[in-house]
Write a protein that holds these residues in place. Structure first.
Motif, PDB file in Angstrom:
ATOM      1  N   PRO A  59      -4.265  -5.221  -3.420  1.00  0.00           N
ATOM      2  CA  PRO A  59      -3.082  -5.918  -2.601  1.00  0.00           C
ATOM      3  C   PRO A  59      -3.697  -6.754  -1.261  1.00  0.00           C
ATOM      4  CG  PRO A  59      -2.591  -3.703  -3.339  1.00  0.00           C
ATOM      5  CD  PRO A  59      -4.141  -3.883  -3.426  1.00  0.00           C
ATOM      6  N   ASP A  60      -3.090  -7.665  -0.696  1.00  0.00           N
ATOM      7  CA  ASP A  60      -3.698  -8.470   0.235  1.00  0.00           C
ATOM      8  C   ASP A  60      -2.961  -7.551   1.540  1.00  0.00           C
ATOM      9  OD1 ASP A  60      -4.194 -10.205   2.353  1.00  0.00           O
ATOM     10  OD2 ASP A  60      -2.849 -11.780   1.570  1.00  0.00           O
ATOM     11  N   LEU A 216       3.578  -4.699  -8.786  1.00  0.00           N
ATOM     12  CA  LEU A 216       4.320  -4.967  -7.436  1.00  0.00           C
ATOM     13  C   LEU A 216       3.595  -5.270  -6.179  1.00  0.00           C
ATOM     14  CD1 LEU A 216       7.416  -2.840  -8.255  1.00  0.00           C
ATOM     15  CD2 LEU A 216       7.309  -5.350  -8.731  1.00  0.00           C
ATOM     16  N   GLY A 219       2.095  -8.666  -5.741  1.00  0.00           N
ATOM     17  CA  GLY A 219       3.077  -9.726  -5.534  1.00  0.00           C
ATOM     18  C   GLY A 219       3.378 -10.271  -6.992  1.00  0.00           C
ATOM     19  N   GLU A 220       3.239  -9.547  -8.249  1.00  0.00           N
ATOM     20  CA  GLU A 220       3.767 -10.219  -9.470  1.00  0.00           C
ATOM     21  C   GLU A 220       5.219 -10.253  -9.340  1.00  0.00           C
ATOM     22  OE1 GLU A 220       1.896 -11.370 -11.321  1.00  0.00           O
ATOM     23  OE2 GLU A 220      -0.105 -10.700 -11.078  1.00  0.00           O
ATOM     24  N   ASN A 221       5.761 -11.095 -10.463  1.00  0.00           N
ATOM     25  CA  ASN A 221       7.204 -11.277 -10.850  1.00  0.00           C
ATOM     26  C   ASN A 221       8.061  -9.819 -10.843  1.00  0.00           C
ATOM     27  OD1 ASN A 221       9.575 -11.831 -12.675  1.00  0.00           O
ATOM     28  ND2 ASN A 221       9.496 -13.636 -11.270  1.00  0.00           N
ATOM     29  N   ALA A 287       6.176  -4.711   4.651  1.00  0.00           N
ATOM     30  CA  ALA A 287       6.014  -6.168   4.870  1.00  0.00           C
ATOM     31  C   ALA A 287       4.656  -5.995   5.710  1.00  0.00           C
ATOM     32  CB  ALA A 287       7.087  -6.887   5.220  1.00  0.00           C
ATOM     33  N   SER A 291       0.779  -8.341   2.532  1.00  0.00           N
ATOM     34  CA  SER A 291       1.124  -9.607   2.718  1.00  0.00           C
ATOM     35  C   SER A 291       1.581 -10.090   1.324  1.00  0.00           C
ATOM     36  CB  SER A 291       0.213 -10.459   3.196  1.00  0.00           C
ATOM     37  OG  SER A 291      -0.292 -10.202   4.618  1.00  0.00           O
ATOM     38  N   GLY A 292       2.235 -11.143   0.979  1.00  0.00           N
ATOM     39  CA  GLY A 292       2.301 -11.787  -0.254  1.00  0.00           C
ATOM     40  C   GLY A 292       3.637 -11.170  -1.062  1.00  0.00           C
ATOM     41  N   LEU A 293       4.182 -10.023  -0.533  1.00  0.00           N
ATOM     42  CA  LEU A 293       5.056  -9.417  -1.569  1.00  0.00           C
ATOM     43  C   LEU A 293       6.399  -9.922  -1.701  1.00  0.00           C
ATOM     44  CD1 LEU A 293       5.068  -5.544  -0.284  1.00  0.00           C
ATOM     45  CD2 LEU A 293       3.632  -6.711  -2.165  1.00  0.00           C
ATOM     46  N   ASP A 294       6.891 -10.274  -2.593  1.00  0.00           N
ATOM     47  CA  ASP A 294       8.226 -10.665  -3.466  1.00  0.00           C
ATOM     48  C   ASP A 294       9.245  -9.547  -3.142  1.00  0.00           C
ATOM     49  OD1 ASP A 294      10.156 -11.981  -4.264  1.00  0.00           O
ATOM     50  OD2 ASP A 294       9.629 -12.035  -6.437  1.00  0.00           O
TER      51      ASP A 294
END
Length: 429
Positions: A59-60, A216, A219-221, A287, A291-294
């Motif tokens: 993860p970022d 998740l 940041g995957e869909n 959050a 970073s970059g979570l949908d």
């Protein structure tokens, strides 16, 4: 044959073991092929999704790096509680030195505790044998913390004596007992079927832990992850628990279609309600760490997975009802089989909706209590982010569940035909 004998035979089919009903019901080759091809399409899509979405990177975490539970100069150690002081009264605070009361030979060995403090002996880790004294929140003292309980504390090395801070109560023993009682109860009551259900539950947990959460976090869909995870979990759980049969396959197909409907409805509802996916401080904390979570994708994934168990429950029940009706009354027209099964399905829908509603109510009880204190119009209150999320989650899961019942029932009634032997036996009655 007498009417009494006929009733006994019908009753035996209706409440016999699954194998008896399966033997008395025949599914045509074309219908069987259509179901299996449809399931194969879902499985292939899940395999492709798993390969495509597999989290092959970290993860970022941004410039700060991954979150750390302790700094380089601190560590977690285990301690056994030896004494618990009374919680501090309103307005009072526990005595603290530099954020923690010192312990050990150079600390306050044997000193009397003040309100809100706990004394414990370090049993594992650095400083083993130290007497650690530290404050705890009033709710921790009032939770029943007592001598002999195991706690996790943070040890901060220092000249002379280390200082200690409370982290959490070690609950592994109590959880192990609760899990043991659960496993014994399931195996004793449900026997082999229950044991296989536990195996499926464990495999489902592995899917969530090893694939869903890591995917998740990178940041995957969310919807793609949810559909891939739900398909993998349901294939494993349903066939492990109920065995390989057309009855199970029909239930599985109904479940997966219901899952897809739930996901689509969730997307539409989320767009219509303008939900962001972050409605409380937990989302904000996540959050800040990654970073970059949908977060809208996380909400969709949560909606799909939350209703998965109840959805599977109604579909396997409806498929089983149709199989039992067909086995008991081989000559019954398909329309009548569907109508009879739907009478049971409607009762199941009602009870399942109650289950979803009260499950969400219980999970969000504290939030509901806080909201009830606000002197604002009801419609304004339920439009708040946290409540709207729960309402959307409940309603989309419920709609998917409701639609899956007639779909699964109709599919089962269409496919299930009496086996030739059962039809001949009915004709002789």
């Amino acid at each position: 044959m007498s009417r009494h004998r006929r009733a006994e035979e019908t009753h035996g089919h209706g409440h016999g073991q699954d194998g008896a009903a399966d033997d008395a019901v025949e599914v045509g080759t074309l219908a069987r092929t259509a179901v299996l091809v449809s399931l194969a399409a879902f499985v292939v899509a899940a395999v492709v999704g798993a390969v495509w979405l597999w989290p092959d990177r970290e993860p970022d975490f941004g410039e700060g790096g991954p979150p750390a539970f302790a700094t380089e100069d601190t560590e977690f150690v285990t301690a056994d509680v030896t004494e618990v002081a009374e919680p501090c009264a309103d307005g009072e605070r526990a005595a603290v030195e530099d954020g923690a009361v010192r312990g050990g030979a150079g600390g306050r060995t044997g000193a009397a505790l003040t309100c809100g403090q706990v004394a414990a002996t370090v049993t594992e880790g650095a400083g083993e044998g130290d007497r650690a004294v530290f404050p705890v929140a009033p709710e921790v003292s009032r939770s029943g913390l007592t001598e002999g309980d195991s706690v996790l504390v943070v040890r901060v090395p220092a000249e002379g004596a280390a200082s200690y801070q409370f982290s959490q109560v070690q609950r592994g023993g109590a959880l192990a007992w609760l899990l043991g009682i659960f496993v014994v109860a399931v195996v004793v009551v449900a026997r082999l079927r229950g044991l296989m259900g536990l195996v499926g539950l464990g495999l489902g947990a592995v899917v969530v832990w090893q694939f869903t959460l890591p995917a998740l976090l990178v940041g995957e869909n969310g919807l793609a992850v949810a559909m891939t995870s739900a398909t993998a979990i349901m294939v494993v759980v349903l066939y492990t628990t109920h065995g390989f049969s057309m009855r199970s396959s029909v239930a599985l197909l109904g479940t997966l279609v219901g899952v897809a409907l739930t996901g689509v409805l969730g997307l539409l509802a989320m767009g219509g309600t303008r939900l962001s996916g972050i409605s409380d401080e937990t989302g904000g904390l996540l959050a800040g760490q990654v970073s970059g979570l949908d977060f809208r994708g996380l909400l969709i994934c949560g909606i799909v997975l939350t209703g998965l168990g109840v959805l599977n429950d109604v579909t396997i029940t409806q498929a089983s009802v149709v199989w039992e009706l067909r086995a008991a009354q081989p000559g019954m027209p398909r329309r009548q089989v569907f109508a009879s099964a739907m009478r049971i399905g409607r009762d199941h829908i009602a009870s399942s909706i109650y289950t979803l509603l009260f499950a969400y109510t219980g999970a969000a009880l504290i939030v509901l209590m806080l909201v009830s204190l606000l002197d604002r119009p009801f419609l304004e209150l339920i439009s708040s982010g946290v409540l709207t999320e729960e309402i959307v989650r409940t309603l989309t899961s419920a709609i998917g569940l409701v639609l899956a019942v007639p779909l699964t029932t109709g599919l089962a009634a269409l496919l299930a035909a009496p086996a030739p032997a059962a039809a001949r036996r009915t004709a002789r009655l």
